[in-house]
Design a protein around this motif. Structure first.
Motif, PDB file in Angstrom:
ATOM      1  N   GLN A 174       0.812  -1.213   0.000  1.00 50.30           N
ATOM      2  CA  GLN A 174       0.000   0.000   0.000  1.00 50.30           C
ATOM      3  C   GLN A 174       0.852   1.271   0.000  1.00 50.30           C
ATOM      4  N   VAL A 175       1.917   1.267  -0.778  1.00 50.55           N
ATOM      5  CA  VAL A 175       2.790   2.440  -0.838  1.00 50.55           C
ATOM      6  C   VAL A 175       2.766   3.121  -2.205  1.00 50.55           C
ATOM      7  N   LEU A 176       2.071   2.520  -3.179  1.00 53.47           N
ATOM      8  CA  LEU A 176       1.961   3.172  -4.480  1.00 53.47           C
ATOM      9  C   LEU A 176       1.086   4.412  -4.362  1.00 53.47           C
ATOM     10  N   ASP A 177       1.500   5.481  -5.053  1.00 53.31           N
ATOM     11  CA  ASP A 177       0.727   6.728  -5.107  1.00 53.31           C
ATOM     12  C   ASP A 177       0.516   7.356  -3.738  1.00 53.31           C
ATOM     13  N   THR A 178       1.454   7.157  -2.845  1.00 52.31           N
ATOM     14  CA  THR A 178       1.409   7.836  -1.554  1.00 52.31           C
ATOM     15  C   THR A 178       2.253   9.099  -1.618  1.00 52.31           C
ATOM     16  N   GLY A 179       2.205   9.883  -0.563  1.00 54.99           N
ATOM     17  CA  GLY A 179       2.917  11.153  -0.540  1.00 54.99           C
ATOM     18  C   GLY A 179       4.390  10.999  -0.217  1.00 54.99           C
ATOM     19  N   PRO A 180       5.096  12.131  -0.128  1.00 52.30           N
ATOM     20  CA  PRO A 180       6.530  12.100   0.186  1.00 52.30           C
ATOM     21  C   PRO A 180       6.796  11.405   1.513  1.00 52.30           C
ATOM     22  N   ASP A 181       7.946  10.786   1.604  1.00 54.04           N
ATOM     23  CA  ASP A 181       8.344  10.058   2.808  1.00 54.04           C
ATOM     24  C   ASP A 181       9.768  10.470   3.147  1.00 54.04           C
ATOM     25  N   ALA A 182       9.923  11.175   4.247  1.00 59.00           N
ATOM     26  CA  ALA A 182      11.231  11.722   4.609  1.00 59.00           C
ATOM     27  C   ALA A 182      12.273  10.628   4.823  1.00 59.00           C
ATOM     28  N   ALA A 183      11.850   9.485   5.380  1.00 59.80           N
ATOM     29  CA  ALA A 183      12.810   8.406   5.644  1.00 59.80           C
ATOM     30  C   ALA A 183      13.326   7.807   4.342  1.00 59.80           C
ATOM     31  N   LEU A 184      12.438   7.593   3.376  1.00 61.40           N
ATOM     32  CA  LEU A 184      12.883   7.090   2.080  1.00 61.40           C
ATOM     33  C   LEU A 184      13.767   8.117   1.379  1.00 61.40           C
ATOM     34  N   ASP A 185      13.410   9.383   1.486  1.00 64.16           N
ATOM     35  CA  ASP A 185      14.223  10.433   0.864  1.00 64.16           C
ATOM     36  C   ASP A 185      15.639  10.448   1.442  1.00 64.16           C
ATOM     37  N   ALA A 186      15.747  10.157   2.731  1.00 61.33           N
ATOM     38  CA  ALA A 186      17.076  10.122   3.349  1.00 61.33           C
ATOM     39  C   ALA A 186      17.915   8.995   2.755  1.00 61.33           C
ATOM     40  N   LEU A 187      17.272   7.858   2.468  1.00 63.84           N
ATOM     41  CA  LEU A 187      18.003   6.726   1.894  1.00 63.84           C
ATOM     42  C   LEU A 187      18.419   7.000   0.452  1.00 63.84           C
ATOM     43  N   THR A 188      17.543   7.622  -0.341  1.00 66.42           N
ATOM     44  CA  THR A 188      17.949   7.942  -1.709  1.00 66.42           C
ATOM     45  C   THR A 188      19.052   8.996  -1.712  1.00 66.42           C
ATOM     46  N   GLY A 189      18.970   9.946  -0.799  1.00 67.16           N
ATOM     47  CA  GLY A 189      20.038  10.939  -0.696  1.00 67.16           C
ATOM     48  C   GLY A 189      21.368  10.302  -0.354  1.00 67.16           C
ATOM     49  N   ALA A 190      21.321   9.314   0.553  1.00 68.64           N
ATOM     50  CA  ALA A 190      22.550   8.613   0.926  1.00 68.64           C
ATOM     51  C   ALA A 190      23.106   7.829  -0.258  1.00 68.64           C
ATOM     52  N   ALA A 191      22.232   7.220  -1.050  1.00 68.66           N
ATOM     53  CA  ALA A 191      22.683   6.465  -2.219  1.00 68.66           C
ATOM     54  C   ALA A 191      23.382   7.379  -3.222  1.00 68.66           C
ATOM     55  N   ALA A 192      22.795   8.544  -3.469  1.00 67.76           N
ATOM     56  CA  ALA A 192      23.409   9.480  -4.417  1.00 67.76           C
ATOM     57  C   ALA A 192      24.786   9.918  -3.939  1.00 67.76           C
ATOM     58  N   ARG A 193      24.900  10.189  -2.659  1.00 67.33           N
ATOM     59  CA  ARG A 193      26.195  10.639  -2.127  1.00 67.33           C
ATOM     60  C   ARG A 193      27.233   9.526  -2.175  1.00 67.33           C
ATOM     61  N   LEU A 194      26.834   8.309  -1.799  1.00 69.77           N
ATOM     62  CA  LEU A 194      27.783   7.201  -1.760  1.00 69.77           C
ATOM     63  C   LEU A 194      28.371   6.887  -3.140  1.00 69.77           C
ATOM     64  N   LEU A 195      27.549   7.001  -4.171  1.00 68.89           N
ATOM     65  CA  LEU A 195      28.025   6.666  -5.512  1.00 68.89           C
ATOM     66  C   LEU A 195      28.395   7.900  -6.323  1.00 68.89           C
ATOM     67  N   GLY A 196      28.329   9.064  -5.694  1.00 69.41           N
ATOM     68  CA  GLY A 196      28.719  10.287  -6.384  1.00 69.41           C
ATOM     69  C   GLY A 196      27.869  10.577  -7.606  1.00 69.41           C
ATOM     70  N   ALA A 197      26.567  10.255  -7.519  1.00 71.87           N
ATOM     71  CA  ALA A 197      25.653  10.440  -8.646  1.00 71.87           C
ATOM     72  C   ALA A 197      24.745  11.642  -8.385  1.00 71.87           C
ATOM     73  N   PRO A 198      24.282  12.296  -9.436  1.00 71.49           N
ATOM     74  CA  PRO A 198      23.422  13.462  -9.235  1.00 71.49           C
ATOM     75  C   PRO A 198      22.009  13.110  -8.798  1.00 71.49           C
ATOM     76  N   ALA A 199      21.550  11.889  -9.049  1.00 75.06           N
ATOM     77  CA  ALA A 199      20.174  11.538  -8.716  1.00 75.06           C
ATOM     78  C   ALA A 199      20.081  10.082  -8.282  1.00 75.06           C
ATOM     79  N   ALA A 200      19.146   9.834  -7.367  1.00 71.34           N
ATOM     80  CA  ALA A 200      18.857   8.470  -6.907  1.00 71.34           C
ATOM     81  C   ALA A 200      17.358   8.331  -6.745  1.00 71.34           C
ATOM     82  N   LEU A 201      16.866   7.106  -6.967  1.00 73.32           N
ATOM     83  CA  LEU A 201      15.428   6.868  -6.984  1.00 73.32           C
ATOM     84  C   LEU A 201      15.088   5.555  -6.281  1.00 73.32           C
ATOM     85  N   VAL A 202      13.946   5.527  -5.629  1.00 77.01           N
ATOM     86  CA  VAL A 202      13.306   4.270  -5.241  1.00 77.01           C
ATOM     87  C   VAL A 202      12.195   4.055  -6.246  1.00 77.01           C
ATOM     88  N   ALA A 203      12.415   3.138  -7.185  1.00 71.02           N
ATOM     89  CA  ALA A 203      11.466   2.890  -8.268  1.00 71.02           C
ATOM     90  C   ALA A 203      10.731   1.584  -7.999  1.00 71.02           C
TER      91      ALA A 203
END
Length: 442
Positions: free
Chosen positions: A21-50
């Motif tokens: 029940q997570v499809l089409d839900t609103g922003p999630d700060a905890a998930l955003d923190a994980l994607t931000g960490a992924a972008a930083r770790l790999l030195g990439a401009p963008a990261a996604l939970v798809a």
């Protein structure tokens, strides 16, 4: 463009994804923190939970997406999804240069204005071993990804799966992620501020009317919302893990209160009627699974001065489900100390008989739904009577819950039940109110 193959168990995979029940839900700060960490770790401009749906990939979280796509979006078509390949194979996917990869060279995200060139993604594996989607990083420039970075991406994908599982449990309890976060903080503050109070409902001897004990029931004396019943905050406590400190507090408060009643002079305790009271306290599954549960129980007895034989721990089938040898050992140690065990809501679950055999409780509590059904039909009476008879034949004390009429009390007494609780005798009351009622009876 070469479309990614479907997962071998695509139907099951889609059903699993939708159960979160997570499809089409609103922003999630905890998930955003994980994607931000992924972008930083790999030195990439963008990261996604798809998350890979039937005909689209939906972004549960996106960090830096505008820097790659030039616009903010929450989904793309499934056929354009790089992550679909990671889902199909359940393996990490690394694409150093999409324009040179036959699978992606004519992909709309590569040839279009998004100009995606590099991609690395790790599958997000759900609770049943099926991939829900992928945690990925993307870049508009061709590049290599270090093996250590890809490994770190896989570890973060595991964290995403764990977080989604928490969100699934929140949704099952009717809670939104933000609600859990905000209310758990408030509940934590309430526990620390001593806002939890315990109400008590008497357990009565059906023949004499004497009180044999009380069941402890927690309330939250909320500074703005008033006195809250358990249903208003226990789901948040369970979802956040606060049920452990909450349960510890309730156990100590209840043991202390009943010990005070038992030790009080007869003139202030209903003519001595409280001298032998026992107290029943509920334990959640989360509490039972804690490694220090035995110490928590024994500490409450030591601090309060309540004799072990005056305490009954109530366990439900829900709390026992999924527990193993560690819980069995802990309950055995608690019983060796003299504490009694009760199987609550008896008859409502699918494994009542199995738990009777496994835990051999001292007390079984007949659920209120069977009490309410008494007299409704011969079939209902037979079912309730068989549950009572089973408990009695096994040497258990049988307590009937939810007794509201004198007719129900008579029927239960005729069926061999000696003790009961319910609004016929008293609703749950604050300690002072209950003591006054006990004094009036004395």
């Amino acid at each position: 463009m070469t479309a990614a193959p479907h997962h071998p168990r695509e139907g099951d995979r889609l059903a699993s994804l939708r159960s979160y029940q997570v499809l089409d839900t609103g922003p999630d700060a905890a998930l955003d923190a994980l994607t931000g960490a992924a972008a930083r770790l790999l030195g990439a401009p963008a990261a996604l939970v798809a998350l890979l749906d039937e005909d689209r990939q939906w972004f549960a979280s996106a960090s830096g997406l505008e820097s790659v796509f030039g616009y903010q979006t929450r989904q793309t078509s499934r056929e354009a999804s790089f992550c679909a390949w990671a889902v199909a194979t359940e393996q990490a996917l690394v694409v150093p240069d999409a324009s040179a990869d036959s699978r992606f060279a004519d992909n709309a995200l590569v040839t279009g204005p998004e100009h995606v060139r590099a991609y690395a993604g790790a599958p997000i594996i759900g609770r049943d071993g099926l991939p829900l989607g992928a945690l990925c990083v993307v870049d508009r420039h061709a590049r290599q990804f270090a093996a250590a970075g890809v490994q770190a991406l896989g570890e973060l994908a595991t964290s995403v799966a764990e977080l989604l599982e928490l969100r699934r449990l929140d949704a099952a309890a009717g809670l939104a992620p933000r609600q859990v976060l905000a209310e758990s903080h408030e509940l934590r503050a309430g526990i620390d501020a001593g806002q939890l109070v315990v109400h008590y409902q008497p357990v009565v001897d059906l023949a004499s009317g004497d009180w044999r004990g009380v069941e402890a029931l927690v309330r939250w004396d909320h500074p703005r919302r008033g006195l809250l019943a358990p249903g208003a905050f226990l789901p948040v406590a369970e979802a956040s893990g606060l049920v452990v400190p909450l349960g510890r507090e309730v156990l100590t408060l209840a043991c202390t209160q009943v010990a005070l009643w038992r030790a009080a002079p007869p003139a202030t305790a209903g003519g001595g009627a409280a001298a032998d009271l026992h107290v029943a306290v509920n334990l959640s599954g989360r509490q039972l699974s804690e490694p220090d549960v035995v110490d928590v129980v024994t500490d409450a007895l030591v601090v309060s001065g309540l004799p072990a034989q005056a305490l009954t721990l109530e366990l439900t089938e829900t709390s026992l489900a999924g527990t193993g040898a560690q819980v069995d050992s802990a309950l055995a140690r608690v019983r060796e100390a003299g504490v009694r065990l009760a199987l609550d809501d008896f008859g409502t679950g699918y494994a009542s008989h199995a738990y009777l055999q496994r835990f051999q409780p001292d007390v079984v509590k007949i659920d209120r739904c069977f009490v309410a059904a008494l007299g409704r039909s011969g079939r209902d009476d037979l079912l309730t009577g068989s549950l009572i008879d089973l408990g009695l034949q096994l040497g258990c004390e049988v307590v009937a819950e939810g007794v509201e009429t004198a007719g129900q009390a008579r029927a239960l007494r005729d069926l061999g039940v000696r003790t009961a609780q319910g609004y016929l005798f008293s609703p749950p009351r604050a300690a002072d109110d209950l003591l006054a009622l006990l004094g009036a009876r004395g």
